[in-house]
Scaffold this active site. Structure first.
Site, PDB file in Angstrom:
ATOM      1  N   GLU A  14       0.824  -1.215   0.000  1.00 39.39           N
ATOM      2  CA  GLU A  14       0.000   0.000   0.000  1.00 39.39           C
ATOM      3  C   GLU A  14       0.855   1.261   0.000  1.00 39.39           C
ATOM      4  O   GLU A  14       0.320   2.363  -0.107  1.00 39.39           O
ATOM      5  CB  GLU A  14      -0.921   0.036   1.237  1.00 39.39           C
ATOM      6  CG  GLU A  14      -1.977  -1.065   1.289  1.00 39.39           C
ATOM      7  CD  GLU A  14      -1.496  -2.276   2.062  1.00 39.39           C
ATOM      8  OE1 GLU A  14      -0.294  -2.342   2.371  1.00 39.39           O
ATOM      9  OE2 GLU A  14      -2.327  -3.159   2.346  1.00 39.39           O
ATOM     10  N   LYS A  16       3.262   1.553   2.594  1.00 44.09           N
ATOM     11  CA  LYS A  16       3.498   1.766   4.036  1.00 44.09           C
ATOM     12  C   LYS A  16       4.894   2.309   4.288  1.00 44.09           C
ATOM     13  O   LYS A  16       5.103   3.097   5.203  1.00 44.09           O
ATOM     14  CB  LYS A  16       3.353   0.449   4.820  1.00 44.09           C
ATOM     15  CG  LYS A  16       1.960  -0.118   4.823  1.00 44.09           C
ATOM     16  CD  LYS A  16       1.923  -1.452   5.514  1.00 44.09           C
ATOM     17  CE  LYS A  16       2.762  -2.510   4.853  1.00 44.09           C
ATOM     18  NZ  LYS A  16       2.355  -2.911   3.510  1.00 44.09           N
ATOM     19  N   GLY A  40       8.772  -5.914   1.489  1.00 44.78           N
ATOM     20  CA  GLY A  40       9.776  -5.087   0.822  1.00 44.78           C
ATOM     21  C   GLY A  40       9.304  -3.658   0.836  1.00 44.78           C
ATOM     22  O   GLY A  40       8.256  -3.347   0.289  1.00 44.78           O
ATOM     23  N   HIS A  41      10.032  -2.803   1.509  1.00 43.10           N
ATOM     24  CA  HIS A  41       9.651  -1.403   1.542  1.00 43.10           C
ATOM     25  C   HIS A  41      10.568  -0.617   0.618  1.00 43.10           C
ATOM     26  O   HIS A  41      11.773  -0.704   0.737  1.00 43.10           O
ATOM     27  CB  HIS A  41       9.816  -0.833   2.948  1.00 43.10           C
ATOM     28  CG  HIS A  41       8.780  -1.335   3.892  1.00 43.10           C
ATOM     29  ND1 HIS A  41       7.496  -1.577   3.511  1.00 43.10           N
ATOM     30  CD2 HIS A  41       8.851  -1.626   5.197  1.00 43.10           C
ATOM     31  CE1 HIS A  41       6.810  -1.998   4.544  1.00 43.10           C
ATOM     32  NE2 HIS A  41       7.612  -2.038   5.584  1.00 43.10           N
ATOM     33  N   SER A 414      -1.078  10.876   0.088  1.00 45.73           N
ATOM     34  CA  SER A 414       0.203  10.851  -0.599  1.00 45.73           C
ATOM     35  C   SER A 414      -0.025  11.022  -2.100  1.00 45.73           C
ATOM     36  O   SER A 414      -0.819  10.296  -2.702  1.00 45.73           O
ATOM     37  CB  SER A 414       0.897   9.517  -0.297  1.00 45.73           C
ATOM     38  OG  SER A 414       2.058   9.395  -1.072  1.00 45.73           O
TER      39      SER A 414
END
Ligand code: GDP
Length: 430
Positions: A14, A16, A40-41, A414
């Protein structure tokens, strides 16, 4: 002071990472409490892209303490690689900036081997696991034969546990899956070396968090994956192996529920899903491919293309209930720019019934058809907008529709991947 949990409201991805990174500015501690290196960011800071699988993204902020809680399953080789990469980028990782719970379970080579062997045996009924040993590691935790961080610091005890585990795992690998067995000696050497390297970082996270809370510090709990991948409440069996809901922030770190003040749900302005499983709002047409392309919807960990669809408020509203969300963050709104008409699923039609929440059985969910509300799109570039009132009227209408359908206030919106590409309506740490 406030302790805030951030979780995904859909099926993960999403955005995050960006939200956590932004909120970290106000936090003193950032804690991961579940999942492993299947999360995985992706973050963009000063135009530079960082991808983390294990270390909380808060590591990019000087002076913050990042924590890996007991609810995480940790692949020490992957963690050390991330630490080395950060060191090489002049972002040193020290015991002052990273702490790992003594109780965190360790992903062993036999977990990865079993994960892969099992998934390839499944053929068409694949769950879509990333093959990183996360599921088998959680199995061993529940089976009470898991190896935890503190075991790596006791060589005699570690070798005994390893040998006992390998006897059973090798039997399975060899005789059930027809895969190669693993050698205890080389695993022990590799993992005891990891233990030496990680020993300075091991800590009693629960005690540290209690001290931080009593000192009035801000703690941010960073969820991985999304609510509908929760092992209990998600679209089982197409789920992850841990509880992704906010309640697990407590179990997975050792803080009590009364010490959590706010729970923020991240909602992508449309829906995506990786791997198998039902997805009522999926768009298998040109619009779906357009969203996938513009949104860059390819997995940070695996590169797999994500399935895309319209925003599903049945999914989001179920998340509001499961997590007790106090506020929402809408991400990737800019991706919808240029689409003439937008749709939001407000409920499902399932035969003669109408449903306002995700049904528990896969078959029922597969039979559900979304009921859409249509809204006009917008053409204007919204990437540079920083105030809600400056958004085009149709963008505001889309956001208002989400807020009304959710009966939950929007905290942030965002409008681009960068830290500053954000409209702040209410900072949860205020
Ligand atoms: P996470 O696991 O929930 O953090 O999700 P991902 O790592 O898959 O992040 C989603 C992707 O979207 C990353 O590449 C982010 O840089 C990007 N992203 C986050 N927020 C926005 C946004 O508002 N607009 C756009 N265009 N991209 C975003």
């Amino acid at each position: 002071m406030a302790n805030v949990v951030v979780i995904g409201t859909q099926w993960g991805d999403e955005g995050k990472g960006k939200v956590v990174d932004l909120l970290t500015e106000r936090a003193n501690y950032v804690v991961r409490f579940q999942g492993g290196n299947n999360a995985g960011h992706t973050l963009v800071v000063d135009g530079k892209q960082f991808i983390f699988h294990l270390i909380p993204s808060g590591i990019l902020h000087p002076g913050k303490v990042c924590m890996i809680g007991n609810g995480v399953v940790l692949d020490p080789g992957v963690l050390i690689q991330e630490m080395d990469k950060l060191d090489a980028a002049n972002i040193p990782v020290t015991p002052a900036s990273l702490a790992i719970s003594h109780y965190t379970h360790v992903i062993m080579p036999y977990h990865r081997a079993l994960d892969e062997a099992r998934e390839s045996r499944k053929g068409s009924t694949k769950i879509g696991t990333t093959g990183r040993g996360i599921g088998p590691c959680y199995e061993d935790k529940v089976c009470r034969c898991g190896i935890r961080i503190h075991d790596l610091m006791d060589p005699g005890h570690f070798r005994e546990k390893l040998e006992a585990n390998l006897e059973e795992k090798n039997f399975m690998l060899k005789h059930f899956f027809g895969a190669a067995p693993l050698d205890a000696g080389s695993i022990a050497d590799e993992y005891l070396a990891y233990g030496e390297r990680l020993a300075p970082y091991a800590a009693n996270i629960s005690e540290v968090l209690q001290g931080a809370d009593r000192d009035g510090r801000n703690i941010l709990f960073e969820g991985a994956q999304g609510t509908h991948l929760d092992v209990d409440h998600g679209t089982y069996p197409f789920v992850t192996s841990s509880n992704t809901v906010a309640g697990n922030a407590c179990c997975g770190s050792g803080i009590g529920p009364t010490r959590i003040h706010k729970v923020i749900g991240v909602v992508k302005a449309y829906t995506t899903r990786v791997g198998g499983g039902p997805f009522p709002c999926e768009l298998l047409d040109e619009t779906g491919r357009h969203i996938q392309k513009v949104g860059g919807e390819f997995g940070a960990t695996t590169g797999r293309p994500r399935r895309c669809g319209w925003l599903d408020m049945v999914v989001v509203n179920s998340s509001i209930r499961l997590n007790g969300l106090s506020g929402l963050v809408i991400t990737k709104l800019d991706v919808l720019t240029g689409l003439p008409t937008l749709k939001i699923a407000t409920k499902y039609r399932c035969g003669s019934h109408e449903l306002g929440s995700v049904p528990p059985e896969l078959k029922a969910l597969e039979a559900c058809e979304p009921v859409y509300e249509e809204l006009p799109g917008w053409e204007e570039d919204i990437g540079s907008v920083r105030r809600f009132g400056n958004l085009p009227a149709n963008t505001r209408r889309y956001l208002k529709a989400i807020e009304d359908l959710a009966s939950t206030p929007l905290n942030l919106v965002s409008v681009g991947p960068g830290r500053d590409e954000t409209i702040i309506l209410q900072n949860p740490f205020d």
